[in-house]
Design a protein around this motif. Structure first.
Motif, PDB file in Angstrom:
ATOM      1  N   SER A 123       0.830  -1.210   0.000  1.00 18.07           N
ATOM      2  CA  SER A 123       0.000   0.000   0.000  1.00 18.07           C
ATOM      3  C   SER A 123       0.864   1.260   0.000  1.00 18.07           C
ATOM      4  CB  SER A 123      -0.951   0.001   1.192  1.00 18.07           C
ATOM      5  OG  SER A 123      -0.234  -0.158   2.395  1.00 18.07           O
ATOM      6  N   GLU A 124       2.017   1.184   0.656  1.00 18.61           N
ATOM      7  CA  GLU A 124       2.922   2.329   0.672  1.00 18.61           C
ATOM      8  C   GLU A 124       3.600   2.506  -0.695  1.00 18.61           C
ATOM      9  OE1 GLU A 124       6.855   3.693   3.116  1.00 18.61           O
ATOM     10  OE2 GLU A 124       5.244   2.725   4.267  1.00 18.61           O
ATOM     11  N   VAL A 125       3.922   1.405  -1.362  1.00 24.61           N
ATOM     12  CA  VAL A 125       4.492   1.475  -2.707  1.00 24.61           C
ATOM     13  C   VAL A 125       3.494   2.145  -3.647  1.00 24.61           C
ATOM     14  CG1 VAL A 125       5.241   0.101  -4.704  1.00 24.61           C
ATOM     15  CG2 VAL A 125       6.005  -0.520  -2.412  1.00 24.61           C
ATOM     16  N   PHE A 126       2.231   1.757  -3.517  1.00 21.04           N
ATOM     17  CA  PHE A 126       1.198   2.358  -4.360  1.00 21.04           C
ATOM     18  C   PHE A 126       1.100   3.853  -4.084  1.00 21.04           C
ATOM     19  CE2 PHE A 126      -3.194   3.562  -5.344  1.00 21.04           C
ATOM     20  CZ  PHE A 126      -3.267   3.149  -6.674  1.00 21.04           C
ATOM     21  N   ALA A 127       1.102   4.227  -2.816  1.00 18.87           N
ATOM     22  CA  ALA A 127       0.999   5.648  -2.457  1.00 18.87           C
ATOM     23  C   ALA A 127       2.203   6.440  -2.981  1.00 18.87           C
ATOM     24  CB  ALA A 127       0.888   5.796  -0.944  1.00 18.87           C
ATOM     25  N   GLN A 128       3.404   5.860  -2.908  1.00 19.45           N
ATOM     26  CA  GLN A 128       4.611   6.562  -3.366  1.00 19.45           C
ATOM     27  C   GLN A 128       4.628   6.762  -4.876  1.00 19.45           C
ATOM     28  OE1 GLN A 128       8.340   4.808  -2.217  1.00 19.45           O
ATOM     29  NE2 GLN A 128       7.835   4.819  -0.030  1.00 19.45           N
ATOM     30  N   LEU A 129       4.183   5.753  -5.633  1.00 19.83           N
ATOM     31  CA  LEU A 129       4.318   5.802  -7.084  1.00 19.83           C
ATOM     32  C   LEU A 129       3.078   6.311  -7.808  1.00 19.83           C
ATOM     33  CD1 LEU A 129       6.259   2.458  -7.653  1.00 19.83           C
ATOM     34  CD2 LEU A 129       7.170   4.767  -7.413  1.00 19.83           C
ATOM     35  N   SER A 130       1.987   6.461  -7.087  1.00 20.02           N
ATOM     36  CA  SER A 130       0.749   6.935  -7.706  1.00 20.02           C
ATOM     37  C   SER A 130       0.913   8.375  -8.177  1.00 20.02           C
ATOM     38  CB  SER A 130      -0.404   6.835  -6.704  1.00 20.02           C
ATOM     39  OG  SER A 130      -1.604   7.238  -7.296  1.00 20.02           O
ATOM     40  N   GLY A 131       0.414   8.645  -9.385  1.00 17.50           N
ATOM     41  CA  GLY A 131       0.461  10.006  -9.921  1.00 17.50           C
ATOM     42  C   GLY A 131       1.791  10.382 -10.543  1.00 17.50           C
ATOM     43  N   GLN A 132       2.634   9.402 -10.865  1.00 15.23           N
ATOM     44  CA  GLN A 132       3.939   9.706 -11.455  1.00 15.23           C
ATOM     45  C   GLN A 132       4.013   9.278 -12.917  1.00 15.23           C
ATOM     46  OE1 GLN A 132       7.318   8.461  -9.184  1.00 15.23           O
ATOM     47  NE2 GLN A 132       6.498   9.250  -7.271  1.00 15.23           N
ATOM     48  N   GLY A 133       2.903   9.379 -13.632  1.00 11.32           N
ATOM     49  CA  GLY A 133       2.912   9.110 -15.064  1.00 11.32           C
ATOM     50  C   GLY A 133       2.335   7.770 -15.468  1.00 11.32           C
ATOM     51  N   VAL A 134       2.102   6.883 -14.521  1.00 11.54           N
ATOM     52  CA  VAL A 134       1.519   5.571 -14.815  1.00 11.54           C
ATOM     53  C   VAL A 134       0.116   5.565 -14.222  1.00 11.54           C
ATOM     54  CG1 VAL A 134       1.744   3.089 -14.432  1.00 11.54           C
ATOM     55  CG2 VAL A 134       3.775   4.470 -14.764  1.00 11.54           C
ATOM     56  N   LYS A 135      -0.841   5.040 -14.987  1.00 13.72           N
ATOM     57  CA  LYS A 135      -2.214   4.980 -14.485  1.00 13.72           C
ATOM     58  C   LYS A 135      -2.272   4.126 -13.221  1.00 13.72           C
ATOM     59  CE  LYS A 135      -4.406   5.570 -18.945  1.00 13.72           C
ATOM     60  NZ  LYS A 135      -5.313   5.008 -19.946  1.00 13.72           N
ATOM     61  N   ASP A 136      -3.156   4.522 -12.316  1.00 10.27           N
ATOM     62  CA  ASP A 136      -3.280   3.806 -11.049  1.00 10.27           C
ATOM     63  C   ASP A 136      -3.652   2.341 -11.252  1.00 10.27           C
ATOM     64  OD1 ASP A 136      -2.547   6.000  -9.609  1.00 10.27           O
ATOM     65  OD2 ASP A 136      -4.564   6.494  -8.915  1.00 10.27           O
ATOM     66  N   ARG A 137      -4.481   2.057 -12.240  1.00  9.27           N
ATOM     67  CA  ARG A 137      -4.886   0.659 -12.506  1.00  9.27           C
ATOM     68  C   ARG A 137      -3.675  -0.193 -12.881  1.00  9.27           C
ATOM     69  NH1 ARG A 137      -9.367  -2.505 -14.109  1.00  9.27           N
ATOM     70  NH2 ARG A 137      -8.805  -4.044 -15.674  1.00  9.27           N
ATOM     71  N   LEU A 138      -2.813   0.348 -13.748  1.00 14.09           N
ATOM     72  CA  LEU A 138      -1.608  -0.383 -14.149  1.00 14.09           C
ATOM     73  C   LEU A 138      -0.653  -0.532 -12.970  1.00 14.09           C
ATOM     74  CD1 LEU A 138       0.248  -1.710 -16.243  1.00 14.09           C
ATOM     75  CD2 LEU A 138       1.056   0.583 -16.827  1.00 14.09           C
ATOM     76  N   LEU A 139      -0.482   0.515 -12.213  1.00 10.14           N
ATOM     77  CA  LEU A 139       0.392   0.476 -11.044  1.00 10.14           C
ATOM     78  C   LEU A 139      -0.107  -0.563 -10.037  1.00 10.14           C
ATOM     79  CD1 LEU A 139       2.824   1.616  -9.527  1.00 10.14           C
ATOM     80  CD2 LEU A 139       1.305   3.387  -8.606  1.00 10.14           C
ATOM     81  N   ALA A 140      -1.407  -0.572  -9.793  1.00  8.92           N
ATOM     82  CA  ALA A 140      -1.981  -1.545  -8.865  1.00  8.92           C
ATOM     83  C   ALA A 140      -1.782  -2.972  -9.384  1.00  8.92           C
ATOM     84  CB  ALA A 140      -3.463  -1.266  -8.660  1.00  8.92           C
ATOM     85  N   TYR A 141      -1.928  -3.163 -10.703  1.00  3.95           N
ATOM     86  CA  TYR A 141      -1.702  -4.496 -11.277  1.00  3.95           C
ATOM     87  C   TYR A 141      -0.240  -4.912 -11.113  1.00  3.95           C
ATOM     88  CZ  TYR A 141      -1.385  -8.448 -14.370  1.00  3.95           C
ATOM     89  OH  TYR A 141      -1.145  -9.705 -14.863  1.00  3.95           O
ATOM     90  N   LEU A 142       0.697  -3.989 -11.379  1.00  3.91           N
ATOM     91  CA  LEU A 142       2.114  -4.314 -11.234  1.00  3.91           C
ATOM     92  C   LEU A 142       2.451  -4.712  -9.804  1.00  3.91           C
ATOM     93  CD1 LEU A 142       3.753  -1.484 -13.395  1.00  3.91           C
ATOM     94  CD2 LEU A 142       3.502  -3.909 -13.983  1.00  3.91           C
ATOM     95  N   ILE A 143       1.822  -4.061  -8.844  1.00  5.46           N
ATOM     96  CA  ILE A 143       2.061  -4.392  -7.438  1.00  5.46           C
ATOM     97  C   ILE A 143       1.416  -5.741  -7.097  1.00  5.46           C
ATOM     98  CG2 ILE A 143       1.550  -3.713  -5.055  1.00  5.46           C
ATOM     99  CD1 ILE A 143       1.760  -0.765  -6.066  1.00  5.46           C
ATOM    100  N   ALA A 144       0.171  -5.929  -7.520  1.00  4.27           N
ATOM    101  CA  ALA A 144      -0.553  -7.163  -7.195  1.00  4.27           C
ATOM    102  C   ALA A 144       0.046  -8.372  -7.903  1.00  4.27           C
ATOM    103  CB  ALA A 144      -2.021  -7.019  -7.573  1.00  4.27           C
ATOM    104  N   ALA A 145       0.612  -8.182  -9.099  1.00  8.54           N
ATOM    105  CA  ALA A 145       1.166  -9.289  -9.878  1.00  8.54           C
ATOM    106  C   ALA A 145       2.618  -9.599  -9.521  1.00  8.54           C
ATOM    107  CB  ALA A 145       1.057  -8.977 -11.364  1.00  8.54           C
TER     108      ALA A 145
END
Length: 179
Positions: free
Chosen positions: A21-43
């Motif tokens: 959850s902290e990785v998501f918070a740190q990287l959210s809004g840095q040019g990658v869509k949140d859906r893709l970022l969440a998938y990269l973290i979950a996968a």
């Protein structure tokens, strides 16, 4: 940040022990869509879960090797009726698909699990058409296919608990991660 950079950064942060959850918070809004970022973290495979469910993964890999052997034999038999070299070509190509899945399962790739699930579901209607014939082999084949699909879904859920059906879990509009 592009997809490749985001994937590397996610892997780096998670391997250093930063909670998902902290990785998501740190990287959210840095040019990658949140859906893709969440998938990269979950996968991203958790080494602890991979070790804990290693026997299940090895079982799935063994079943893929059995499927590859059967596909090679059936493809060889079908291809032999076409021509002398066609048996090897069709058999080899038929065996390649389960071997690629085995490779993906061995490397703990969520995409391999998702692809297997999608391909199994897409081919299900064609298998169900054969039920009208009432042959025992059709019932056995369908039972094996359903069993494999359920087991692969089960193993994927154990390795990647943050994935819903094919996408990251989302509750009340927010992506949620375990741990």
């Amino acid at each position: 940040m592009n997809k490749k950079q985001a994937k590397a950064k996610v892997k780096e942060l998670l391997s250093s022990g930063v909670p998902k959850s902290e990785v998501f918070a740190q990287l959210s809004g840095q040019g990658v869509k949140d859906r893709l970022l969440a998938y990269l973290i979950a996968a991203n495979p958790d080494p602890y879960l991979c070790d804990m469910h290693d026997r299940k993964v090895n079982t799935v890999i063994t079943l893929m090797f059995i499927q590859a052997t059967l596909a090679l034999l059936i493809g060889f038999a079908v291809g032999s009726s076409i021509g002398p070299n066609a048996g090897w070509i069709i058999g080899g190509l038929s065996a390649l698909i389960p071997l690629l899945f085995a490779w993906g399962f061995y490397n703990h790739l969520a995409g391999a699990y998702n692809a297997y699930i999608i391909l199994s579901l897409v081919s299900a209607p064609r298998q169900l058409e054969g039920l009208a014939s009432g042959s025992v082999s059709t019932f056995v084949g369908l039972a094996i296919s359903i069993g494999m699909l359920v087991f692969v879904c089960y193993v994927r859920q154990k390795l990647f608990p943050d994935l819903a059906f094919l996408a990251p879990k989302k509750i009340k509009g927010r992506y949620v991660f375990s741990g």
